[in-house]
Design an enzyme around this catalytic site. Structure first.
Site, PDB file in Angstrom:
ATOM      1  N   HIS A 115       2.881 -15.393 -14.456  1.00  0.00           N
ATOM      2  CA  HIS A 115       2.175 -15.779 -15.686  1.00  0.00           C
ATOM      3  C   HIS A 115       2.476 -17.216 -16.108  1.00  0.00           C
ATOM      4  O   HIS A 115       1.867 -17.737 -17.038  1.00  0.00           O
ATOM      5  CB  HIS A 115       2.547 -14.806 -16.810  1.00  0.00           C
ATOM      6  CG  HIS A 115       1.450 -14.611 -17.817  1.00  0.00           C
ATOM      7  ND1 HIS A 115       0.355 -15.445 -17.905  1.00  0.00           N
ATOM      8  CD2 HIS A 115       1.287 -13.668 -18.770  1.00  0.00           C
ATOM      9  CE1 HIS A 115      -0.425 -15.039 -18.884  1.00  0.00           C
ATOM     10  NE2 HIS A 115       0.106 -13.956 -19.419  1.00  0.00           N
ATOM     11  N   ILE A 161      -5.427   7.108  -2.638  1.00  0.00           N
ATOM     12  CA  ILE A 161      -6.865   7.378  -2.824  1.00  0.00           C
ATOM     13  C   ILE A 161      -6.997   8.866  -3.157  1.00  0.00           C
ATOM     14  O   ILE A 161      -6.440   9.719  -2.447  1.00  0.00           O
ATOM     15  CB  ILE A 161      -7.661   7.059  -1.539  1.00  0.00           C
ATOM     16  CG1 ILE A 161      -7.522   5.568  -1.191  1.00  0.00           C
ATOM     17  CG2 ILE A 161      -9.130   7.463  -1.687  1.00  0.00           C
ATOM     18  CD1 ILE A 161      -8.022   5.192   0.201  1.00  0.00           C
ATOM     19  N   ASP A 194      -3.241 -17.056 -15.522  1.00  0.00           N
ATOM     20  CA  ASP A 194      -3.490 -16.322 -16.769  1.00  0.00           C
ATOM     21  C   ASP A 194      -4.179 -14.980 -16.490  1.00  0.00           C
ATOM     22  O   ASP A 194      -4.614 -14.697 -15.369  1.00  0.00           O
ATOM     23  CB  ASP A 194      -4.294 -17.178 -17.756  1.00  0.00           C
ATOM     24  CG  ASP A 194      -5.582 -17.692 -17.147  1.00  0.00           C
ATOM     25  OD1 ASP A 194      -6.253 -16.909 -16.436  1.00  0.00           O
ATOM     26  OD2 ASP A 194      -5.930 -18.879 -17.362  1.00  0.00           O
ATOM     27  N   ASN A 215       0.841  -1.200   0.000  1.00  0.00           N
ATOM     28  CA  ASN A 215       0.000   0.000   0.000  1.00  0.00           C
ATOM     29  C   ASN A 215       0.872   1.244   0.000  1.00  0.00           C
ATOM     30  O   ASN A 215       0.916   2.008   0.952  1.00  0.00           O
ATOM     31  CB  ASN A 215      -0.918  -0.036   1.244  1.00  0.00           C
ATOM     32  CG  ASN A 215      -1.888   1.130   1.260  1.00  0.00           C
ATOM     33  OD1 ASN A 215      -2.120   1.773   0.231  1.00  0.00           O
ATOM     34  ND2 ASN A 215      -2.454   1.420   2.430  1.00  0.00           N
TER      35      ASN A 215
HETATM   36  N1  COA Z   1      -4.374   6.346  -0.069  1.00  0.00           N
HETATM   37  C1  COA Z   1      -4.740   7.334   0.739  1.00  0.00           C
HETATM   38  N2  COA Z   1      -4.812   7.176   2.061  1.00  0.00           N
HETATM   39  C2  COA Z   1      -4.493   5.961   2.574  1.00  0.00           C
HETATM   40  C3  COA Z   1      -4.095   4.930   1.790  1.00  0.00           C
HETATM   41  C4  COA Z   1      -4.038   5.148   0.420  1.00  0.00           C
HETATM   42  N3  COA Z   1      -3.662   4.182  -0.413  1.00  0.00           N
HETATM   43  N4  COA Z   1      -3.859   3.863   2.584  1.00  0.00           N
HETATM   44  C5  COA Z   1      -4.107   4.236   3.828  1.00  0.00           C
HETATM   45  N5  COA Z   1      -4.484   5.511   3.800  1.00  0.00           N
HETATM   46  C6  COA Z   1      -4.890   6.305   4.907  1.00  0.00           C
HETATM   47  C7  COA Z   1      -5.395   5.483   6.040  1.00  0.00           C
HETATM   48  O1  COA Z   1      -6.710   5.091   5.817  1.00  0.00           O
HETATM   49  C8  COA Z   1      -5.220   6.446   7.163  1.00  0.00           C
HETATM   50  O2  COA Z   1      -6.250   7.407   7.082  1.00  0.00           O
HETATM   51  P1  COA Z   1      -6.834   8.175   8.412  1.00  0.00           P
HETATM   52  O3  COA Z   1      -5.705   8.976   8.946  1.00  0.00           O
HETATM   53  O4  COA Z   1      -7.956   8.952   7.864  1.00  0.00           O
HETATM   54  O5  COA Z   1      -7.264   7.110   9.336  1.00  0.00           O
HETATM   55  C9  COA Z   1      -3.944   7.138   6.837  1.00  0.00           C
HETATM   56  O6  COA Z   1      -3.758   6.973   5.445  1.00  0.00           O
HETATM   57  C10 COA Z   1      -2.739   6.608   7.559  1.00  0.00           C
HETATM   58  O7  COA Z   1      -2.656   5.237   7.373  1.00  0.00           O
HETATM   59  P2  COA Z   1      -1.333   4.447   7.810  1.00  0.00           P
HETATM   60  O8  COA Z   1      -0.912   4.885   9.183  1.00  0.00           O
HETATM   61  O9  COA Z   1      -0.355   4.532   6.773  1.00  0.00           O
HETATM   62  O10 COA Z   1      -1.841   2.991   7.999  1.00  0.00           O
HETATM   63  P3  COA Z   1      -2.160   1.867   6.934  1.00  0.00           P
HETATM   64  O11 COA Z   1      -2.764   0.788   7.672  1.00  0.00           O
HETATM   65  O12 COA Z   1      -2.892   2.377   5.801  1.00  0.00           O
HETATM   66  O13 COA Z   1      -0.726   1.416   6.415  1.00  0.00           O
HETATM   67  C11 COA Z   1       1.472   0.556   6.523  1.00  0.00           C
HETATM   68  C12 COA Z   1       0.183   0.797   7.260  1.00  0.00           C
HETATM   69  C13 COA Z   1       2.460  -0.049   7.448  1.00  0.00           C
HETATM   70  C14 COA Z   1       1.241  -0.354   5.345  1.00  0.00           C
HETATM   71  C15 COA Z   1       1.984   1.885   5.967  1.00  0.00           C
HETATM   72  O14 COA Z   1       2.281   2.745   7.031  1.00  0.00           O
HETATM   73  C16 COA Z   1       3.202   1.761   5.115  1.00  0.00           C
HETATM   74  O15 COA Z   1       4.307   1.537   5.572  1.00  0.00           O
HETATM   75  N6  COA Z   1       2.987   1.976   3.799  1.00  0.00           N
HETATM   76  C17 COA Z   1       4.100   1.928   2.857  1.00  0.00           C
HETATM   77  C18 COA Z   1       4.145   0.605   2.159  1.00  0.00           C
HETATM   78  C19 COA Z   1       5.279   0.617   1.192  1.00  0.00           C
HETATM   79  O16 COA Z   1       6.313   1.220   1.425  1.00  0.00           O
HETATM   80  N7  COA Z   1       5.099  -0.058   0.058  1.00  0.00           N
HETATM   81  C20 COA Z   1       6.062  -0.054  -0.975  1.00  0.00           C
HETATM   82  C21 COA Z   1       6.868  -1.252  -0.941  1.00  0.00           C
HETATM   83  S1  COA Z   1       8.004  -1.226  -2.251  1.00  0.00           S
END
Ligand code: COA
Length: 462
Positions: free
Chosen positions: A433, A407, A437, A381
């Site tokens: 893949h 979002i 599929d 995410n």
């Molecule tokens: N878009 C917009 N907002 C988002 C979102 C998205 N895709 N995903 C989560 N949010 C929101 C949450 O709903 C939350 O909203 P709120 O403050 O209104 O409650 C807020 O962002 C903070 O969320 P967060 O503390 O980040 O928690 P989470 O459960 O969504 O994510 C982790 C937890 C650990 C996954 C996240 O902190 C993280 O580390 N993300 C990065 C992942 C990453 O680096 N991926 C790449 C790998 S190469």
């Protein structure tokens, strides 16, 4: 060439009784004859730089008695630091070759002997002071006469050799397309000069000793004194989470991967989440969008278990009963992917609690092996930080992953063509893949979309 020699030699041949025989002698012994009078130079492997003391010969381009031109390749050598082509400094004839492919040779050792006379040069341009020798097959000398031919180039030849005094090397090294003699490179190193900034006046842009000396003779203000690139670098060993990333991502890159992206409308989900979030906050539970996504993915995996399978590239696909959904967590120490175990048995509240626990431990660098192992599917995410569309990489032996963008509020048409402000998010699936599929991936994506766009279903099925 021989014809010209014979022609130039007429005045002397005229004194010879057996003219026919004399011409045969000239032909047969010309090579021996001239070679006796040209200097033979030991061609040494000189300092290549970088502190290299010995090299291995990768390729040899030499054969004994071959003609060699200036700048012609002699051999290709390599060390643990560099691979360079050694080229000749002289035109000449190769006499002896002292190396072969695969040999380890040390700096300073002789590669070959080069007779610096040029056999192919126009004889009219070569000063030859020589004694005609008798042919080897004759018992007694037929001709014994000192002969002088008029030549002009011999002096130039010596001048040419003088141009490269012995403290310079008899070979030229070119690597990284920068052409300079080792002596020039040494001067550059000693004076901290970046040779790439110099314009060489030699053949093919080669940087000559005069070029670097002229540069160094400039007043310091007019000189640009750069720092060597390697001195400006800081080295760091790959370690910790990064080390895992190097191994898994390299392996992942070998998987033939199918990518598919779609947009999901999460407006209704966000309304629901916000309404519950405050309630759970009282209990210290942080209810984020991710908790709903984890549940939606798990419910969809029930119908499409192949995306939760394990595949190690052989002939067996292992279907896994548990949905251990990995979540990519961004920490100060790097990326780590702990997994929420057995999601089919958890409700969204429990999932939210588990995400929170794992995130906290990851931040403190305290995740256990049990937390990080056994994942069966991964969610990245990245949108919680930034980004619209992401291209995720599968974590083998898993076979699928989803990357989630940010979002965003965007205008969208409804069923009656009316425009509304909606919250939308892009999801990007990557699937192995070899066993999954596109149709299966698209149907799976549709089901996840259905759950997230109709969050009531999460309650009904979850
Ligand atoms: N878009 C917009 N907002 C988002 C979102 C998205 N895709 N995903 C989560 N949010 C929101 C949450 O709903 C939350 O909203 P709120 O403050 O209104 O409650 C807020 O962002 C903070 O969320 P967060 O503390 O980040 O928690 P989470 O459960 O969504 O994510 C982790 C937890 C650990 C996954 C996240 O902190 C993280 O580390 N993300 C990065 C992942 C990453 O680096 N991926 C790449 C790998 S190469």
């Amino acid at each position: 060439m021989i014809a010209k020699i014979i022609f130039s030699s007429f005045h002397f041949i005229g004194h010879v009784k057996n003219v026919k025989y004399a011409s045969r002698i000239l032909k047969s012994d010309f090579r021996t004859w001239t070679s006796l009078h040209y200097p033979v130079i030991p061609f040494k492997l000189s300092d290549i730089g970088e502190g290299i003391k010995e090299v291995t010969v990768k390729r040899s381009f030499l054969k004994p008695h071959q003609k060699l031109s200036q700048f012609e390749d002699v051999c290709e050598v390599e060390s643990d630091k560099a691979s360079v082509t050694i080229t000749s400094r002289f035109d000449g004839l190769v006499k002896n070759v002292y190396f072969k492919e695969g040999d380890v040779i040390t700096v300073g050792s002789t590669l070959c002997d080069i007779e610096t006379g040029n056999e192919s040069a126009d004889p009219g341009n070569i000063i030859v002071e020589k004694e005609l020798l008798m042919p080897a097959h004759e018992n007694k000398p037929i001709i014994e006469e000192k002969t002088k031919f008029t030549h002009t180039e011999r002096n130039q030849e010596s001048a040419h050799i003088q141009k490269y005094p012995s403290e310079q090397t008899a070979e030229e090294v070119h690597s990284d397309k920068l052409l300079a003699t080792p002596a020039v490179r040494r001067i550059a190193r000693e004076n901290n000069v970046n040779l790439h900034l110099l314009k060489g006046t030699g053949r093919g842009g080669r940087i000559m000793k005069e070029d670097i000396l002229a540069y160094l003779n400039q007043p310091p203000k007019e000189r640009f004194t750069p720092v060597f690139a390697e001195e400006a670098e800081i080295s760091e060993l790959v370690s910790g989470y990064q080390k895992v990333m190097v191994r898994t991502m390299t392996e992942s890159n070998r998987i033939p991967t199918l990518g598919l992206s779609d947009e999901i409308d999460v407006t209704d989900l966000e309304i629901l989440r916000k309404s519950i979030k405050t309630v759970l906050a009282v209990e210290g539970i942080k209810l984020s969008f991710l908790a709903f996504l984890v549940k939606a993915v798990s419910l969809s995996l029930v119908k499409y278990p192949i995306l939760n399978a394990k595949f190690e590239g052989h002939d067996t696909i292992k279907y896994q009963n548990s949905h251990n959904i990995g979540i990519a967590v961004d920490t100060e120490s790097g990326l780590v992917v702990p997994s929420i175990k057995d999601v089919t048995r958890l409700n969204i509240r429990q999932i939210a609690k588990e995400i929170q626990r794992l995130q906290k431990l990851a931040d403190q660098n305290k995740l256990s092996i049990a937390d990080t192992a056994y994942g069966t599917f991964t969610i990245s995410n990245i949108g919680s930080i930034a980004g619209t569309v992401v291209k995720p990489l599968i974590l083998p032996p898993q076979v699928a992953i989803v990357g989630v963008g940010r979002i965003r509020s965007l205008p969208r048409y409804d069923a009656t063509d009316q425009i509304h402000k909606r919250l939308v998010v892009n999801v990007s699936w990557a699937a192995d893949h070899r066993i999954i599929d596109g149709g299966t991936t698209a149907r799976f994506s549709n089901l996840v979309k259905q759950y997230l766009e109709n969050p009531g279903l999460l309650i009904v099925d979850g």
